[in-house]
Design a protein around this motif. Structure first.
Motif, short mmCIF file in Angstrom:
data_model
loop_
_atom_site.label_atom_id
_atom_site.label_comp_id
_atom_site.label_asym_id
_atom_site.label_seq_id
_atom_site.Cartn_x
_atom_site.Cartn_y
_atom_site.Cartn_z
N SER A 2 -0.44 6.49 -9.87
CA SER A 2 -0.20 5.26 -10.62
C SER A 2 1.20 4.73 -10.35
O SER A 2 1.99 5.32 -9.61
CB SER A 2 -0.37 5.53 -12.11
N VAL A 255 -11.79 6.97 2.82
CA VAL A 255 -10.88 6.46 1.79
C VAL A 255 -9.47 6.31 2.36
O VAL A 255 -8.78 5.31 2.11
CB VAL A 255 -10.91 7.38 0.56
N HIS A 258 -9.21 3.20 4.64
CA HIS A 258 -9.12 1.98 3.83
C HIS A 258 -7.70 1.79 3.31
O HIS A 258 -7.12 0.70 3.44
CB HIS A 258 -10.08 2.09 2.64
N ARG A 259 -7.15 2.83 2.70
CA ARG A 259 -5.85 2.68 2.03
C ARG A 259 -4.72 2.51 3.04
O ARG A 259 -3.81 1.71 2.82
CB ARG A 259 -5.63 3.87 1.10
N SER A 491 -3.01 -1.76 -7.69
CA SER A 491 -2.18 -0.55 -7.63
C SER A 491 -2.92 0.69 -8.13
O SER A 491 -2.44 1.81 -7.98
CB SER A 491 -0.90 -0.73 -8.44
N LYS A 492 -4.10 0.49 -8.72
CA LYS A 492 -4.87 1.62 -9.25
C LYS A 492 -5.76 2.20 -8.15
O LYS A 492 -6.24 1.47 -7.28
CB LYS A 492 -5.73 1.18 -10.42
N SER A 493 -5.98 3.51 -8.21
CA SER A 493 -6.82 4.17 -7.23
C SER A 493 -7.69 5.21 -7.90
O SER A 493 -7.28 5.87 -8.86
CB SER A 493 -5.98 4.84 -6.13
N ASP A 495 -9.70 8.75 -7.19
CA ASP A 495 -9.73 9.88 -6.26
C ASP A 495 -10.79 10.91 -6.65
O ASP A 495 -10.87 11.97 -6.03
CB ASP A 495 -8.35 10.57 -6.23
N LEU A 524 -13.01 -1.27 -8.30
CA LEU A 524 -12.16 -0.17 -7.83
C LEU A 524 -12.99 0.94 -7.19
O LEU A 524 -12.59 1.54 -6.18
CB LEU A 524 -11.34 0.39 -8.99
N ARG A 527 -14.07 -0.33 -3.67
CA ARG A 527 -13.04 -0.84 -2.76
C ARG A 527 -12.85 0.04 -1.52
O ARG A 527 -12.74 -0.49 -0.40
CB ARG A 527 -11.70 -0.96 -3.51
N ASP A 528 -12.80 1.36 -1.68
CA ASP A 528 -12.44 2.26 -0.58
C ASP A 528 -13.58 3.18 -0.17
O ASP A 528 -13.36 4.14 0.57
CB ASP A 528 -11.24 3.13 -0.99
N THR A 529 -14.81 2.91 -0.61
CA THR A 529 -15.87 3.90 -0.47
C THR A 529 -17.05 3.45 0.38
O THR A 529 -18.11 4.08 0.35
CB THR A 529 -16.39 4.33 -1.85
#
Length: 634
Positions: A2, A255, A258-259, A491-493, A495, A524, A527-529
């Motif tokens: 965070s 992931v 993506h990031r 800014s949130k992720s 995991d 969220l 976004r990265d999956t």
């Protein structure tokens, strides 16, 4: 981590400079620590986050004090060039304090990369003592996050020191250096590959084929893809292909890609059109890398609803209505027809005999199968040793040998994009299903924004966008929506993704991330999956057979003082708004952007794309004209 994350003062460079115990080929130990025993913090983790934890004044600030059950936690982050052979977590801690007479018991939990390494750890000692536990199976190449959290007990928990002692295969394997092999001339394409994969002769041929096709620059990283970030940022290619063996390109890899690809510059958008190239064996990946013939998508097939009016011909079999299919013959409108209740054999024939250019699925799936029926019982697609096959309800097997190049869009399937090794369905689709490009979820999907966003761009553009470009723009539209509707959410992720085994995960994530709605959490989650597989510069386009959803024209002109003016004109051809906001790729990167006012839409401008968010009601014939200026980026 965070926004509360505090970067560690000692970065990994100091850690990797530690000498090996013996030769470069011998196992080597590295220890990571967070230590408060001196009264001030000492650490060599990449990042440390203290959540409702304070230095303990009762102990001369030589420990951390956990006081809030369910909330007090410490999270540490470490980036590893390779997965350790073994790893031991050591905690020097106590429950209450040695000078506190009532004693008591604290309960902590330890998670690593979202896995519950220790669900309940009863800490009853009243003096500082050291407890150890093996956590090696939870650590992997790349960024790892470990959390120690107070989850119960009748007293406070004190933590003085946290250590992770890792054993790696060799000192040579831990070399964090990244090698850049320059292109012959200026290149807009980068191949990113791990050192071990690049050293394998078969996989080296895959890299060489891409280099020959695109005059590509090659970036060789030590094994964790995040280490390639600086070199990739220096090159700033238009396309990046991440080459990896199937055991290397799992969920964490997707992931991480993506990031990382959003951090090549200061803006929040993805900075490169990317794809992951893999295969059951190197020769299967080489066939994809060597393909130079663009694909014109004319025939579609699938096991769920498809907009057949977007294709010259095609057929799809309903996953919700048993015995129902829809078919469009060349030059005729689509028709609803009856078919056999078990459609396994029919779908295999579609692939083997009718040679579709695009195949679409949705519904229930895992890394090992696709369940053809969603609301009724039907057969399955499965795989074994790279062979894709159908298995009907009677147990009859139908091998799939579909050799024509195609793209695969499992937009709604859970886990179809998760390659957890060579036995994954995605690998079999590439090997015996003829798939050159595909996208798919690496997690169980419950929201679906990313998966459902690709086809509106791909089909809706009617040949203007490739599949890779459609995937890229779908992800940018998701990012834009996150920032617009939920400011600060980028800014949130997330995991932790194991909702199959952890039924409370979604509710827990909502609390931890302090999300404002189901939509924010769903965006969220998506976004990265979703992974994109294949050569990202290989062109697969839909043959134009109807009006696109919108007419989009992007023009450029000189604006004086070295600036360029871009005008994006959009006209709606749909009756009830756009499934996704109109977007277009810029011909080159731009900087120092200035957006001009637009009366009926908001224009988002990145360095390589524009995205138009309409205001008000959209009906057929709606038009917008948005403009911006900028300088050509170096």
């Amino acid at each position: 981590m965070s926004a509360r994350t505090v970067l560690a003062s000692a970065l990994l460079a100091a850690v990797w400079s530690m000498p090996a115990r013996a030769g470069d080929d011998d196992p080597v130990e590295k220890t990571f620590h967070l230590d408060f025993s001196s009264g001030s913090r000492s650490t060599n983790f990449d990042a440390v986050e203290l959540d409702r934890v304070i230095p303990n004044a009762q102990d001369r600030k030589a420990s951390l004090l956990f006081r809030v059950v369910g909330s007090s936690a410490v999270r540490v982050q470490l980036k590893l060039p390779e997965a350790p052979v073994s790893a031991v977590l050591a905690l020097e801690h106590l429950s209450s304090g040695g000078e506190v007479p009532h004693g008591g018991e604290s309960v902590i939990a330890v998670s690593v990369n979202g896995y519950e390494a220790i669900q309940r750890w009863d800490v009853g000692c009243r003096v500082f003592s050291v407890d150890r536990v093996q956590i090696g199976k939870y650590l992997a190449a790349g960024t790892n996050v470990l959390e120690v959290k107070m989850v119960g007990g009748r007293t406070c928990y004190w933590l003085r020191k946290l250590e992770i002692a890792c054993v790696f295969s060799s000192a040579a394997a831990l070399d964090p250096r990244v090698e850049r092999i320059p292109a012959q001339g200026k290149s807009a394409y980068a191949v990113v590959v791990g050192r071990g994969t690049h050293a394998d002769p078969g996989w080296r041929q895959v890299v060489d084929a891409l280099v020959e096709k695109y005059q590509a620059v090659v970036i060789v990283h030590p094994g964790a893809v995040e280490f390639a970030r600086d070199e990739l940022a220096a090159v700033r290619p238009r396309h990046a292909c991440f080459v990896g063996r199937p055991q290397e390109v799992g969920r964490r890899f997707v992931v991480a890609v993506h990031r990382m690809t959003r951090t090549l510059d200061a803006d929040p958008w993805t900075d490169v059109i990317w794809g992951i190239l893999t295969g059951f064996r190197a020769e299967d990946a080489l066939a994809i890398a060597s393909d130079r013939t663009p694909l014109e998508v004319k025939r579609a097939a699938g096991g769920c609803g498809i907009e057949l009016e977007s294709f010259t011909e095609g057929a799809w079999y309903s996953e919700c209505e048993q015995g129902v299919m829809h078919e469009r013959l060349r030059g005729k409108p689509a028709e609803k027809k009856t078919c056999a209740p078990d459609t396994t054999g029919a779908l295999v024939r579609e692939l083997n005999e009718n040679r579709p250019d695009l195949f679409v699925t949705s519904g229930h799936a895992t890394e090992r199968d696709w369940q053809i029926g969603y609301s009724y019982k039907n057969g399955q697609f499965r795989c074994a040793a790279g062979q894709l096959f159908g298995l009907d309800l009677a147990g009859k097997r139908f091998d799939i040998r579909s050799t024509n190049p195609k793209v695969y869009c499992p937009w709604g399937n859970c886990l179809m994009g998760h390659i957890d090794g060579p036995e994954a369905m995605a690998i079999a689709w590439m090997k015996t299903g003829g798939v050159r490009q595909m996208f798919g979820y690496v997690v169980s999907t419950w929201y679906g924004a990313m998966g459902t966003g690709v086809l509106p761009y791909f089909l809706g553009s009617q040949g203007r966008l490739t599949l890779a470009e459609s995937f890229f723009l779908s992800n940018q539209a998701l990012l834009e929506r996150l920032e617009r509707e939920f400011p600060g959410s980028l800014s949130k992720s997330i995991d932790q993704f194991h909702i199959e085994a952890d039924k409370e995960l979604i509710q827990r994530l909502a609390r931890q991330l302090r999300v404002r709605s189901r939509d924010e959490l769903g965006l969220l989650w998506d976004r990265d999956t979703v992974a994109f597989y294949g050569d990202p510069a290989w062109e697969a386009r839909v043959a134009r057979v109807r009006e696109p959803d919108f007419e989009g024209e992007l023009t450029a002109s000189e604006a004086g003082d070295g600036r360029i003016r871009f005008v994006f004109r959009v006209k709606a051809n749909v009756e009830k708004g756009f499934a996704r906001p109109p977007a277009a790729l810029l011909p080159h990167r731009i900087a120092e952007v200035k957006v001009e006012p637009c009366e009926n839409a908001d224009l988002t401008v990145a360095d390589d794309f524009v995205l138009l968010r309409p205001r008000g009601t959209i009906t057929k014939g709606w038009e917008a004209r948005a403009a911006c200026t900028g300088r050509k980026a170096e």
